[in-house]
Design a protein around this motif. Structure first.
Motif, PDB file in Angstrom:
ATOM      1  N   LYS A 199      -5.104   1.552  -0.300  1.00  0.00           N
ATOM      2  CA  LYS A 199      -5.531   0.154  -0.181  1.00  0.00           C
ATOM      3  C   LYS A 199      -4.407  -0.785  -0.609  1.00  0.00           C
ATOM      4  CE  LYS A 199      -9.819   1.514   0.718  1.00  0.00           C
ATOM      5  NZ  LYS A 199      -9.638   2.972   0.625  1.00  0.00           N
ATOM      6  N   LYS A 200      -4.273  -1.906   0.093  1.00  0.00           N
ATOM      7  CA  LYS A 200      -3.269  -2.903  -0.252  1.00  0.00           C
ATOM      8  C   LYS A 200      -3.592  -3.519  -1.609  1.00  0.00           C
ATOM      9  CE  LYS A 200      -2.173  -4.316   4.510  1.00  0.00           C
ATOM     10  NZ  LYS A 200      -3.259  -3.633   5.230  1.00  0.00           N
ATOM     11  N   ALA A 201      -2.588  -3.571  -2.482  1.00  0.00           N
ATOM     12  CA  ALA A 201      -2.749  -4.102  -3.828  1.00  0.00           C
ATOM     13  C   ALA A 201      -1.676  -5.154  -4.090  1.00  0.00           C
ATOM     14  CB  ALA A 201      -2.650  -2.983  -4.861  1.00  0.00           C
TER      15      ALA A 201
ATOM     16  N   ASP B 199       0.840  -1.204   0.000  1.00  0.00           N
ATOM     17  CA  ASP B 199       0.000   0.000   0.000  1.00  0.00           C
ATOM     18  C   ASP B 199       0.874   1.253   0.000  1.00  0.00           C
ATOM     19  OD1 ASP B 199       0.929   0.181   2.600  1.00  0.00           O
ATOM     20  OD2 ASP B 199      -0.994  -0.222   3.550  1.00  0.00           O
TER      21      ASP B 199
ATOM     22  N   ASP C 108      -8.939  -3.384   0.905  1.00  0.00           N
ATOM     23  CA  ASP C 108      -7.614  -3.991   0.890  1.00  0.00           C
ATOM     24  C   ASP C 108      -7.698  -5.409   0.332  1.00  0.00           C
ATOM     25  OD1 ASP C 108      -6.049  -1.984   2.141  1.00  0.00           O
ATOM     26  OD2 ASP C 108      -6.807  -2.573   4.098  1.00  0.00           O
ATOM     27  N   VAL C 109      -6.678  -5.833  -0.367  1.00  0.00           N
ATOM     28  CA  VAL C 109      -6.509  -7.252  -0.636  1.00  0.00           C
ATOM     29  C   VAL C 109      -6.048  -7.885   0.676  1.00  0.00           C
ATOM     30  CG1 VAL C 109      -5.169  -8.995  -1.884  1.00  0.00           C
ATOM     31  CG2 VAL C 109      -5.953  -6.938  -3.071  1.00  0.00           C
TER      32      VAL C 109
ATOM     33  N   ARG D  73      -0.371   4.397  -1.928  1.00  0.00           N
ATOM     34  CA  ARG D  73      -1.813   4.174  -2.144  1.00  0.00           C
ATOM     35  C   ARG D  73      -2.450   3.875  -0.791  1.00  0.00           C
ATOM     36  NH1 ARG D  73       0.736  -0.240  -4.415  1.00  0.00           N
ATOM     37  NH2 ARG D  73       0.383   0.507  -6.521  1.00  0.00           N
TER      38      ARG D  73
ATOM     39  N   VAL E 260       1.085  -3.215 -11.433  1.00  0.00           N
ATOM     40  CA  VAL E 260       0.038  -3.473 -10.449  1.00  0.00           C
ATOM     41  C   VAL E 260      -0.799  -4.607 -10.999  1.00  0.00           C
ATOM     42  CG1 VAL E 260      -1.958  -2.568  -9.223  1.00  0.00           C
ATOM     43  CG2 VAL E 260       0.004  -1.087  -9.642  1.00  0.00           C
TER      44      VAL E 260
ATOM     45  N   TYR F 159      -3.225  -6.476  -9.311  1.00  0.00           N
ATOM     46  CA  TYR F 159      -4.638  -6.378  -8.935  1.00  0.00           C
ATOM     47  C   TYR F 159      -4.789  -5.393  -7.791  1.00  0.00           C
ATOM     48  CZ  TYR F 159      -9.308  -7.069  -7.334  1.00  0.00           C
ATOM     49  OH  TYR F 159     -10.611  -6.825  -6.974  1.00  0.00           O
ATOM     50  N   GLU F 160      -5.778  -4.536  -7.884  1.00  0.00           N
ATOM     51  CA  GLU F 160      -6.149  -3.659  -6.774  1.00  0.00           C
ATOM     52  C   GLU F 160      -7.638  -3.398  -6.804  1.00  0.00           C
ATOM     53  OE1 GLU F 160      -4.622   0.327  -6.806  1.00  0.00           O
ATOM     54  OE2 GLU F 160      -4.640   0.441  -8.986  1.00  0.00           O
ATOM     55  N   ASN F 161      -8.189  -3.145  -5.629  1.00  0.00           N
ATOM     56  CA  ASN F 161      -9.587  -2.786  -5.475  1.00  0.00           C
ATOM     57  C   ASN F 161      -9.614  -1.424  -4.811  1.00  0.00           C
ATOM     58  OD1 ASN F 161     -12.186  -2.614  -3.797  1.00  0.00           O
ATOM     59  ND2 ASN F 161     -12.619  -4.359  -5.115  1.00  0.00           N
ATOM     60  N   LYS F 162     -10.264  -0.477  -5.424  1.00  0.00           N
ATOM     61  CA  LYS F 162     -10.242   0.899  -4.923  1.00  0.00           C
ATOM     62  C   LYS F 162     -10.982   1.062  -3.594  1.00  0.00           C
ATOM     63  CE  LYS F 162      -8.028   2.591  -8.489  1.00  0.00           C
ATOM     64  NZ  LYS F 162      -6.634   3.115  -8.347  1.00  0.00           N
TER      65      LYS F 162
END
Length: 640
Positions: free
Chosen positions: A256-258, A251, A280-281, A254, A272, A274-277
């Motif tokens: 959120k953890k990606a 993170d 967190d992953v 950023r 990157v 994968y990330e979700n806005k």
């Protein structure tokens, strides 16, 4: 522009109405359900007959924990001959954990309740040739990696030489002999091996800054890759097939953890993945076989999986189809990654363990987690949101009892431990136990909970008795405002940090709760901070930021510690204490209870001298929840 603004206002209003409509439908549906039969405490809290399933690296054996003479012991079953073996026969303490150390050997250790308990054993899969690994008292051992699946050696991190640091040892599984492989220079908090069992990465810390180190294959010299404040996350997942590249959870730069790809020579993110806005992953599955990623998991609010691996995606779809779309967790896999151990669950069903063969798609049930639980009698866990006093949206889960209507219910507030953990949509024996007794159960993901990003997590730092407790209080008031809760019948129950929260709530909100239960709740943060083991020394400055400095934050830590606030507590309490608890001092709790009773506070005090921070003995666990059952019934059902 005005049209766009009007449209956005309209949509926000619509979404607000829609959210309220969903909650209304949920409440109505719950109120129309029949009241279920009372399920015994034993049914909810007995030990599972089989648990902690794993598969041997060569895929020939299944291992699991199972009760033997009242304690959990290790068993192995052959997948070819169907022969089964009892590996351990402990009658004084349970096997706390174990893992396959090679195709033929398992390593396991006993649980004596204390923080450091590593009575470590090595045994062949049929239970023969068991040896106890020689270790100094109070030594901690961490599994690092196999050297080779078919070898007799394994890599372990052990703090035997210096309690403050972990060195890397190679352990001979047949003889128990340890050979020092990497000596800790004094700042390394984690070691990471590549797929050939060579230590190629390390993480160092000075208490504030964490640094990732890397060395090329065959080299002796580590070089720094990237440094950042401990508030940021840079967690290696595994080595990529691309030279000098790794997969990591990050993170940095950023919120959120990606999932990212990192070049270890330059320290730069190259991609990157994968990330979700929004979230967190939380979990990433890595393939040692192909040096690639399998999938990433986040929760919104249920588990959602993003697949990198097409075959595994198809396998999960096949399993869901066969099991009526139950939630699935990958528990273990063999070396060839063709045989999987999975666990299923829902909010009402503790689920089952299964063996799955990717080649022929054969699904075989191994065991039910708790076959005596009837999902039809359990209650739905609903995702809800409310605004706290600062206007921040807080999420949680609300479980309403069946057949009790949806208004003015007795409620149990159930804060999670950590505090940097989270409540998740899943089966919880505590939640279903309370709901079966006719109480609504409210679980709050307060500030400091994980999964919602770095900014949300940081708001819990040094706010254990302020922001976090404010969110819990605001959640209770939201329940009252929505007429879900009977304001005169609200209780709070928690374990560890949750128990600390329960005690803090009755200190600073004495009129909000009719009773409270603390299970291993912290009562003195000075003692708690002092009680960290020697190997936490590199984290000292981090603990100062997360919790508080015992010398500089004296006033705040006293304010936060229930042991100094006994004169403010009036609420009837039930307190459980383990005699070997390293986090909550027994003598201090004895004095705490004595002071409360001197102040005429009703306290049901339960001490189990053989237990540590958590209840492991089945009889002790059932006795504790039986006492909680009687205690809550006395106060939550007195004015129906």
């Amino acid at each position: 522009m005005k049209a766009i603004a009007d449209y956005l206002v309209m949509m926000r209003s619509f979404l607000k109405i829609l959210s309220g409509l969903f909650l209304f439908i949920f409440l109505v549906s719950c109120s129309n359900e029949e009241k279920p039969a009372k399920v015994s405490v034993e049914t909810f809290f007995k030990n599972p007959q089989q648990s902690n399933f794993q598969i041997s690296p060569d895929g020939k054996f299944i291992s699991y924990l199972k009760p033997y003479q009242g304690k959990l012991n290790l068993f192995v079953q052959s997948l070819t001959s169907k022969a089964s073996f009892r590996i351990s026969s402990f009658t004084d303490q349970s096997v706390r954990n174990y893992f396959w150390a090679s195709n033929t050997h398992l390593l396991y250790y006993k649980d004596n309740g204390a923080r450091e308990n590593f009575q470590l054993f090595s045994s062949i899969y049929d239970g023969s040739k068991t040896i106890k690994i020689s270790l100094k008292p109070d030594t901690k051992v961490t599994f690092l990696d196999y050297l080779k699946y078919d070898s007799n050696d394994i890599l372990l991190a052990i703090n035997e030489r210096n309690p403050e640091n972990f060195d890397v040892y190679s352990l001979d599984l047949k003889t128990g002999k340890k050979i020092l492989v990497e000596k800790n220079p004094g700042s390394i908090i984690d070691w990471i091996a590549d797929n050939d069992g060579e230590i190629r990465m390390a993480i160092g810390s000075d208490g504030v800054t964490e640094t990732l180190y890397y060395r090329e294959k065959g080299s002796k010299a580590f070089k720094p890759v990237k440094s950042s404040n401990f508030i940021n996350t840079l967690k290696p997942i595994g080595f990529s097939s691309k030279m000098h590249h790794i997969f990591a959870l990050s993170d940095i730069n950023r919120d959120k953890k990606a999932v990212v790809e990192l070049n270890c020579l330059t320290g730069e993110e190259t991609k990157v993945l994968y990330e979700n806005k929004e979230r967190d992953v939380l979990e990433v599955s890595y393939s040692r076989k192909s040096q690639s990623l399998n999938f990433a998991v986040f929760e919104n609010p249920k588990r959602e999986i993003y697949f990198f691996d097409k075959q595994l995606k198809e396998a999960f779809a096949d399993i869901k189809k066969k099991l009526s779309n139950d939630e699935i967790r990958l528990i273990h896999k063999d070396q060839k990654e063709q045989h999987l151990i999975i666990r299923t669950f829902t909010d009402r069903d503790p689920g089952s363990y299964y063996f799955y063969n990717l080649e022929d798609r054969n699904l075989m049930k191994l065991a039910d987690v708790n076959p005596d639980i009837k999902p039809s009698e359990m209650c739905e866990m609903k995702h809800v949101k409310f605004k706290n006093r600062d206007g921040l949206e807080i999420e949680g889960f609300l479980t309403l009892p069946k057949g009790r209507g949806s208004k003015n219910l007795p409620v149990v507030i159930y804060p999670h431990s950590g505090p940097n953990l989270r409540n998740s949509w899943a089966y919880s024996p505590e939640v279903q136990f309370f709901a079966n007794r006719g109480y609504a159960v409210f679980q709050i993901n307060f500030r400091g909970s994980t999964g919602f990003g770095k900014s949300f997590l940081k708001q819990g730092f040094k706010n254990w008795s302020k922001n976090i407790q404010h969110d819990i209080t605001d959640g209770v008031n939201w329940l009252i405002k929505e007429e879900l809760a009977d304001a005169n019948r609200i209780a709070i129950f928690g374990y560890s940090f949750g128990g600390f929260s329960a005690l803090n709530q009755v200190v600073y909100n004495p009129n909000l709760y009719v009773c409270a239960a603390s299970y291993s709740g912290y009562i003195n943060l000075f003692t708690y901070l002092k009680g960290f083991p020697a190997y936490y020394k590199p984290y000292q400055q981090m603990l100062d930021v997360l919790i508080g400095n015992p010398e500089k934050d004296v006033e705040y830590l006293r304010y936060s510690s229930p042991v100094f606030q006994t004169n403010k507590i009036k609420t009837p309490l039930i307190i459980w204490q383990g005699g070997k608890d390293p986090k909550v001092n027994l003598s201090e709790t004895n004095q705490f209870v004595k002071e409360l009773r001197k102040n005429q506070v009703e306290v049901n005090y339960i001490v189990d001298k053989t237990e540590g921070h958590y209840l492991s003995d089945e009889k002790n666990k059932i006795n504790f929840y039986t006492q909680v059952d009687l205690f809550f019934d006395k106060y939550l059902n007195r004015s129906k």
